[in-house]
Scaffold this active site. Sequence first.
Site, PDB file in Angstrom:
ATOM      1  CG  ASP A 104      -1.910   1.043   1.330  1.00 12.37           C
ATOM      2  OD1 ASP A 104      -2.145   1.724   0.320  1.00 12.37           O
ATOM      3  OD2 ASP A 104      -2.475   1.248   2.422  1.00 12.37           O
ATOM      4  CG  ASP A 160      -6.696  -7.632   9.967  1.00  8.67           C
ATOM      5  OD1 ASP A 160      -5.821  -7.271   9.163  1.00  8.67           O
ATOM      6  OD2 ASP A 160      -6.814  -7.150  11.109  1.00  8.67           O
TER       7      ASP A 160
HETATM    8  P1  5GP Z   1       1.948  -0.509   3.721  1.00 10.06           P
HETATM    9  O1  5GP Z   1       3.071  -0.438   4.712  1.00 10.06           O
HETATM   10  O2  5GP Z   1       2.396  -0.778   2.299  1.00 10.06           O
HETATM   11  O3  5GP Z   1       1.090   0.736   3.796  1.00 10.06           O
HETATM   12  O4  5GP Z   1       0.977  -1.692   4.117  1.00 10.06           O
HETATM   13  C1  5GP Z   1       1.340  -2.575   5.081  1.00 10.06           C
HETATM   14  C2  5GP Z   1       0.309  -3.563   5.474  1.00 10.06           C
HETATM   15  O5  5GP Z   1      -0.924  -2.913   5.667  1.00 10.06           O
HETATM   16  C3  5GP Z   1       0.026  -4.668   4.484  1.00 10.06           C
HETATM   17  O6  5GP Z   1       0.967  -5.699   4.533  1.00 10.06           O
HETATM   18  C4  5GP Z   1      -1.321  -5.123   4.976  1.00 10.06           C
HETATM   19  O7  5GP Z   1      -1.171  -6.022   6.039  1.00 10.06           O
HETATM   20  C5  5GP Z   1      -1.945  -3.829   5.431  1.00 10.06           C
HETATM   21  N1  5GP Z   1      -2.864  -3.293   4.405  1.00 10.06           N
HETATM   22  C6  5GP Z   1      -2.608  -2.418   3.407  1.00 10.06           C
HETATM   23  N2  5GP Z   1      -3.703  -2.192   2.671  1.00 10.06           N
HETATM   24  C7  5GP Z   1      -4.675  -2.971   3.215  1.00 10.06           C
HETATM   25  C8  5GP Z   1      -6.052  -3.200   2.904  1.00 10.06           C
HETATM   26  O8  5GP Z   1      -6.639  -2.663   1.952  1.00 10.06           O
HETATM   27  N3  5GP Z   1      -6.719  -4.075   3.709  1.00 10.06           N
HETATM   28  C9  5GP Z   1      -6.137  -4.698   4.767  1.00 10.06           C
HETATM   29  N4  5GP Z   1      -6.902  -5.533   5.477  1.00 10.06           N
HETATM   30  N5  5GP Z   1      -4.846  -4.522   5.086  1.00 10.06           N
HETATM   31  C10 5GP Z   1      -4.132  -3.658   4.316  1.00 10.06           C
END
Ligand code: 5GP
Length: 177
Positions: A104, A160
């Site tokens: 994300d 989740d």
């Molecule tokens: P980032 O560090 O890239 O922002 O995201 C890290 C973590 O956030 C991902 O590995 C995931 O566990 C969680 N995450 C990101 N986007 C989503 C989403 O749309 N739904 C859920 N349930 N978890 C997300």
Amino acid sequence: MMDKKLVPLISQIELAQTVKKLAERLDRDYVDRQPVLVCVLKGSFIFMADLVRQMQTPIRAIEFMRLSSYGSATVSSGQANVLLGLSEKVIVDQHVILVEDIVDTGVSTTQAIEILKSYQPASLKACVLLDKPERRRVDVTIDYLGITIPDRFIVGYGLDADEQYRQLPAIYGLDED
Ligand code: 5GP
Ligand code: MG
């Protein structure tokens, strides 16, 4: 949670096809090297389980690490904390594949990559099921990507909302009702 609506986004069949294609690519690229797969908990556990069962290439080891950036909020705090480390000796000189459910902002994948790199693997690649590029804050190289999705909070297939919905076999958007 009761008043949230689940909107189907990615079916079980599409997920299975996507995972199979990723496994086939990994099999081709790792035909003469036994990789170590590292799953970033918790969200990637179902992806990891399905991915390894589609791979034909012998896997040297399956490892887990845990970071946390979300807590119980649905907006990333932008900070990933290492909750469970890996021992250096399972990574050093190995061909490592980081297995991630979703990228994300890129913050947590970047942190996982930095940790793994510090353990000096022979090579390191990232295999990611879902990419949400719209909210990217840190550049991440995704070597093996499943599906690019729009900026929407999703649940299911390991992902989740406050620990709920991980068990759903498909992926859903979560709408306020
Ligand atoms: P980032 O560090 O890239 O922002 O995201 C890290 C973590 O956030 C991902 O590995 C995931 O566990 C969680 N995450 C990101 N986007 C989503 C989403 O749309 N739904 C859920 N349930 N978890 C997300
Ligand atoms: Mg993750």
